[in-house]
Write a protein that holds these residues in place. Structure first.
Motif, PDB file in Angstrom:
ATOM      1  N   CYS A 187       0.695  -1.200  -0.010  1.00  0.00           N
ATOM      2  CA  CYS A 187      -0.064  -0.021   0.005  1.00  0.00           C
ATOM      3  C   CYS A 187       0.874   1.340   0.027  1.00  0.00           C
ATOM      4  CB  CYS A 187      -1.077  -0.237   1.067  1.00  0.00           C
ATOM      5  SG  CYS A 187      -2.050  -1.389   1.092  1.00  0.00           S
ATOM      6  N   GLY A 188       2.015   1.172   0.368  1.00  0.00           N
ATOM      7  CA  GLY A 188       2.884   2.386   0.317  1.00  0.00           C
ATOM      8  C   GLY A 188       3.350   3.146  -0.694  1.00  0.00           C
ATOM      9  N   GLY A 189       3.047   2.643  -1.946  1.00  0.00           N
ATOM     10  CA  GLY A 189       2.950   3.158  -3.108  1.00  0.00           C
ATOM     11  C   GLY A 189       1.549   3.660  -3.778  1.00  0.00           C
ATOM     12  N   PHE A 190       0.554   3.598  -3.074  1.00  0.00           N
ATOM     13  CA  PHE A 190      -0.772   3.878  -3.368  1.00  0.00           C
ATOM     14  C   PHE A 190      -0.975   5.245  -3.652  1.00  0.00           C
ATOM     15  CE2 PHE A 190      -2.899  -0.410  -2.607  1.00  0.00           C
ATOM     16  CZ  PHE A 190      -1.991  -1.035  -3.507  1.00  0.00           C
ATOM     17  N   SER A 191      -1.982   5.794  -4.314  1.00  0.00           N
ATOM     18  CA  SER A 191      -2.556   7.126  -4.314  1.00  0.00           C
ATOM     19  C   SER A 191      -3.647   7.242  -3.281  1.00  0.00           C
ATOM     20  CB  SER A 191      -3.210   7.399  -5.513  1.00  0.00           C
ATOM     21  OG  SER A 191      -4.502   6.648  -5.751  1.00  0.00           O
ATOM     22  N   LYS A 192      -3.785   8.485  -3.014  1.00  0.00           N
ATOM     23  CA  LYS A 192      -4.748   8.663  -1.715  1.00  0.00           C
ATOM     24  C   LYS A 192      -6.123   8.005  -2.194  1.00  0.00           C
ATOM     25  CE  LYS A 192      -7.240  11.897   1.241  1.00  0.00           C
ATOM     26  NZ  LYS A 192      -7.437  13.347   1.558  1.00  0.00           N
ATOM     27  N   GLY A 193      -6.561   8.054  -3.469  1.00  0.00           N
ATOM     28  CA  GLY A 193      -8.177   7.677  -3.818  1.00  0.00           C
ATOM     29  C   GLY A 193      -7.794   5.816  -3.370  1.00  0.00           C
ATOM     30  N   MET A 194      -6.769   5.201  -3.766  1.00  0.00           N
ATOM     31  CA  MET A 194      -6.574   3.735  -3.566  1.00  0.00           C
ATOM     32  C   MET A 194      -6.378   3.634  -1.937  1.00  0.00           C
ATOM     33  SD  MET A 194      -5.863   1.922  -6.401  1.00  0.00           S
ATOM     34  CE  MET A 194      -4.288   0.745  -6.293  1.00  0.00           C
ATOM     35  N   LEU A 195      -5.781   4.322  -1.424  1.00  0.00           N
ATOM     36  CA  LEU A 195      -5.545   4.237   0.212  1.00  0.00           C
ATOM     37  C   LEU A 195      -7.017   4.254   0.594  1.00  0.00           C
ATOM     38  CD1 LEU A 195      -2.393   5.949   0.976  1.00  0.00           C
ATOM     39  CD2 LEU A 195      -2.688   3.654   1.018  1.00  0.00           C
ATOM     40  N   GLN A 196      -7.792   5.239   0.142  1.00  0.00           N
ATOM     41  CA  GLN A 196      -9.218   5.429   0.857  1.00  0.00           C
ATOM     42  C   GLN A 196     -10.038   4.274   0.603  1.00  0.00           C
ATOM     43  OE1 GLN A 196     -10.086   7.366   3.026  1.00  0.00           O
ATOM     44  NE2 GLN A 196     -11.912   8.760   2.586  1.00  0.00           N
ATOM     45  N   LYS A 197      -9.923   3.572  -0.726  1.00  0.00           N
ATOM     46  CA  LYS A 197     -10.771   2.223  -1.024  1.00  0.00           C
ATOM     47  C   LYS A 197     -10.116   1.164  -0.034  1.00  0.00           C
ATOM     48  CE  LYS A 197     -10.319   2.585  -5.368  1.00  0.00           C
ATOM     49  NZ  LYS A 197     -10.236   2.165  -7.134  1.00  0.00           N
ATOM     50  N   VAL A 198      -8.992   0.992  -0.047  1.00  0.00           N
ATOM     51  CA  VAL A 198      -8.394   0.044   0.972  1.00  0.00           C
ATOM     52  C   VAL A 198      -8.848   0.200   2.662  1.00  0.00           C
ATOM     53  CG1 VAL A 198      -6.301  -0.983   2.051  1.00  0.00           C
ATOM     54  CG2 VAL A 198      -6.197  -0.499  -0.339  1.00  0.00           C
ATOM     55  N   ALA A 199      -9.134   1.557   2.957  1.00  0.00           N
ATOM     56  CA  ALA A 199      -9.436   1.816   4.300  1.00  0.00           C
ATOM     57  C   ALA A 199     -10.789   1.362   4.402  1.00  0.00           C
ATOM     58  CB  ALA A 199      -9.222   3.222   4.630  1.00  0.00           C
ATOM     59  N   LEU A 200     -11.632   1.740   3.293  1.00  0.00           N
ATOM     60  CA  LEU A 200     -13.044   1.378   3.123  1.00  0.00           C
ATOM     61  C   LEU A 200     -13.403  -0.030   3.484  1.00  0.00           C
ATOM     62  CD1 LEU A 200     -16.087   2.074   3.320  1.00  0.00           C
ATOM     63  CD2 LEU A 200     -15.642   2.262   0.782  1.00  0.00           C
TER      64      LEU A 200
ATOM     65  N   LEU B  55     -14.824  11.302   0.235  1.00  0.00           N
ATOM     66  CA  LEU B  55     -14.558  11.558  -1.256  1.00  0.00           C
ATOM     67  C   LEU B  55     -13.337  12.597  -1.407  1.00  0.00           C
ATOM     68  CD1 LEU B  55     -18.377  11.187  -2.545  1.00  0.00           C
ATOM     69  CD2 LEU B  55     -16.461   9.508  -2.222  1.00  0.00           C
ATOM     70  N   THR B  56     -13.101  13.073  -0.515  1.00  0.00           N
ATOM     71  CA  THR B  56     -12.075  14.178  -0.563  1.00  0.00           C
ATOM     72  C   THR B  56     -10.888  13.877  -1.251  1.00  0.00           C
ATOM     73  OG1 THR B  56     -13.025  15.216   1.547  1.00  0.00           O
ATOM     74  CG2 THR B  56     -10.553  15.890   0.803  1.00  0.00           C
ATOM     75  N   GLY B  57     -10.384  14.389  -2.326  1.00  0.00           N
ATOM     76  CA  GLY B  57      -9.200  14.200  -3.184  1.00  0.00           C
ATOM     77  C   GLY B  57      -9.214  12.896  -3.750  1.00  0.00           C
ATOM     78  N   LEU B  58     -10.425  12.187  -4.089  1.00  0.00           N
ATOM     79  CA  LEU B  58     -10.567  11.118  -4.867  1.00  0.00           C
ATOM     80  C   LEU B  58     -10.989  11.433  -6.482  1.00  0.00           C
ATOM     81  CD1 LEU B  58     -13.000   8.610  -3.035  1.00  0.00           C
ATOM     82  CD2 LEU B  58     -10.365   8.965  -2.834  1.00  0.00           C
TER      83      LEU B  58
ATOM     84  N   THR C  45     -19.967  15.539   4.202  1.00  0.00           N
ATOM     85  CA  THR C  45     -19.478  16.075   2.788  1.00  0.00           C
ATOM     86  C   THR C  45     -19.695  17.396   2.554  1.00  0.00           C
ATOM     87  OG1 THR C  45     -19.389  15.512   0.471  1.00  0.00           O
ATOM     88  CG2 THR C  45     -21.626  15.283   1.534  1.00  0.00           C
ATOM     89  N   HIS C  46     -18.473  18.072   1.914  1.00  0.00           N
ATOM     90  CA  HIS C  46     -18.715  19.453   1.371  1.00  0.00           C
ATOM     91  C   HIS C  46     -19.175  19.263  -0.025  1.00  0.00           C
ATOM     92  CE1 HIS C  46     -17.358  21.502   4.882  1.00  0.00           C
ATOM     93  NE2 HIS C  46     -16.137  20.816   5.185  1.00  0.00           N
ATOM     94  N   ILE C  47     -19.279  18.094  -0.522  1.00  0.00           N
ATOM     95  CA  ILE C  47     -19.880  18.110  -1.877  1.00  0.00           C
ATOM     96  C   ILE C  47     -21.217  17.806  -1.794  1.00  0.00           C
ATOM     97  CG2 ILE C  47     -19.300  16.812  -4.331  1.00  0.00           C
ATOM     98  CD1 ILE C  47     -16.920  15.695  -3.179  1.00  0.00           C
ATOM     99  N   LEU C  48     -21.812  19.141  -2.060  1.00  0.00           N
ATOM    100  CA  LEU C  48     -23.381  18.904  -1.750  1.00  0.00           C
ATOM    101  C   LEU C  48     -24.137  18.362  -2.887  1.00  0.00           C
ATOM    102  CD1 LEU C  48     -23.926  22.506  -0.294  1.00  0.00           C
ATOM    103  CD2 LEU C  48     -23.480  20.551   1.010  1.00  0.00           C
ATOM    104  N   GLU C  49     -23.496  18.120  -4.018  1.00  0.00           N
ATOM    105  CA  GLU C  49     -24.314  17.554  -5.095  1.00  0.00           C
ATOM    106  C   GLU C  49     -24.484  16.110  -4.607  1.00  0.00           C
ATOM    107  OE1 GLU C  49     -22.368  21.155  -6.833  1.00  0.00           O
ATOM    108  OE2 GLU C  49     -21.768  19.524  -5.537  1.00  0.00           O
ATOM    109  N   VAL C  50     -23.325  15.475  -4.234  1.00  0.00           N
ATOM    110  CA  VAL C  50     -23.330  14.013  -3.627  1.00  0.00           C
ATOM    111  C   VAL C  50     -24.280  13.886  -2.372  1.00  0.00           C
ATOM    112  CG1 VAL C  50     -22.014  12.494  -2.431  1.00  0.00           C
ATOM    113  CG2 VAL C  50     -21.033  13.613  -4.144  1.00  0.00           C
TER     114      VAL C  50
END
Length: 261
Positions: free
Chosen positions: A136-149, A166-169, A195-200
């Motif tokens: 996981c050390g080489g993953f992007s934030k989006g990848m890490l977020q999915k692993v954490a989820l 969804l921040t930064g994904l 979320t600050h993404i109100l459309e979501v």
């Protein structure tokens, strides 16, 4: 979710202060199987509220019940049915997604065969299969977020709490995460998300709560909140109007609460 659904979360008179009061006499109810969005300006108290529900902070006053379990009297029982996902994924860099899920499953005491099957399912569900055996050390934030989820879901929680997930994904990762959450709600799991993404929130949430200065100032379905404002408009406009109204009044605005809540 139906009007007769039991409560997944029941908060009564919750309060918390740091150098100032952050949460003030909060009352909030979320039904089982509901997708609930908690909105508010920066510093409104959203993360503090969710951290208290997840057992990461202790309230100064009030009570929190998760599916009838008092979080103060039985903290381990409550935590066993809760998943917590923060905006900053915390995953061990030296582990692969499979190893991380096996590690988390072991902490929950899940049978290894069941844990392996569930890990495979979650990794496929979140589009992580091509990277399942990479560290996981080489993953992007989006990848890490999915692993954490995936790690948060490995013990089949009944209540999923997400703080700005969804921040930064990128668009693809965000779409996968949103679909997993919607699928979980269809299975009867309860989701509470800031979320600050109100459309979501507008597209995904069944009910929406607006927090300001540590209080719930408005709550309801999108239609109920539009009725509260008195015009057909976007959630962004509703949110800005409600916060401005509360600021001008110098206190909480009248709450548009769903009568069955």
């Amino acid at each position: 979710m139906t009007d007769s659904a039991p409560l997944a979360l029941d908060i009564e008179g919750l309060a918390k202060s740091f150098d100032r009061p952050v949460v003030k006499d909060l009352h909030l109810r979320v039904k089982a199987g509901e997708f609930y969005a908690l909105l508010g300006p920066n510093g409104a108290g959203k993360t503090t509220i969710l951290r208290m529900v997840a057992g990461l902070l202790q309230p100064e006053a009030g009570a929190i019940s998760v599916f009838g379990i008092d979080t103060r009297k039985d903290p381990l029982g409550a935590k066993s049915i809760i998943a917590w996902v923060s905006d900053e994924p915390m995953v061990y860099d030296r582990l692969t997604p499979y190893e991380y899920l096996e590690f988390v499953a072991g902490l929950w005491g899940i049978d290894p065969a069941r844990a392996q099957a569930h890990a495979t399912e979650l990794i496929g569900w979140l589009g992580l299969a091509p990277h399942a055996h990479q560290r996981c050390g080489g993953f992007s934030k989006g990848m890490l977020q999915k692993v954490a989820l995936a790690g948060a879901l490995v013990h089949d929680p009944r209540l999923i709490i997400l703080d700005e997930p969804l921040t930064g994904l990128d668009a693809g990762s965000a779409r996968q995460v949103k679909q997993v959450l919607l699928d979980k709600v269809k299975q009867g799991v309860t989701v509470i998300m800031t979320t600050h993404i109100l459309e979501v929130a507008e597209r995904m949430a069944e009910r929406i709560g607006v927090i300001n200065h540590g209080r719930l100032v408005a709550e309801g379905t999108l239609a109920e909140l539009r009725a509260r404002i008195g015009r057909e408009t976007t959630l962004e406009e509703i949110f800005l109007d409600l916060v401005a109204e509360e600021e001008m009044a110098g206190g909480p605005a009248a709450t548009a609460v769903d009568a069955a809540a």
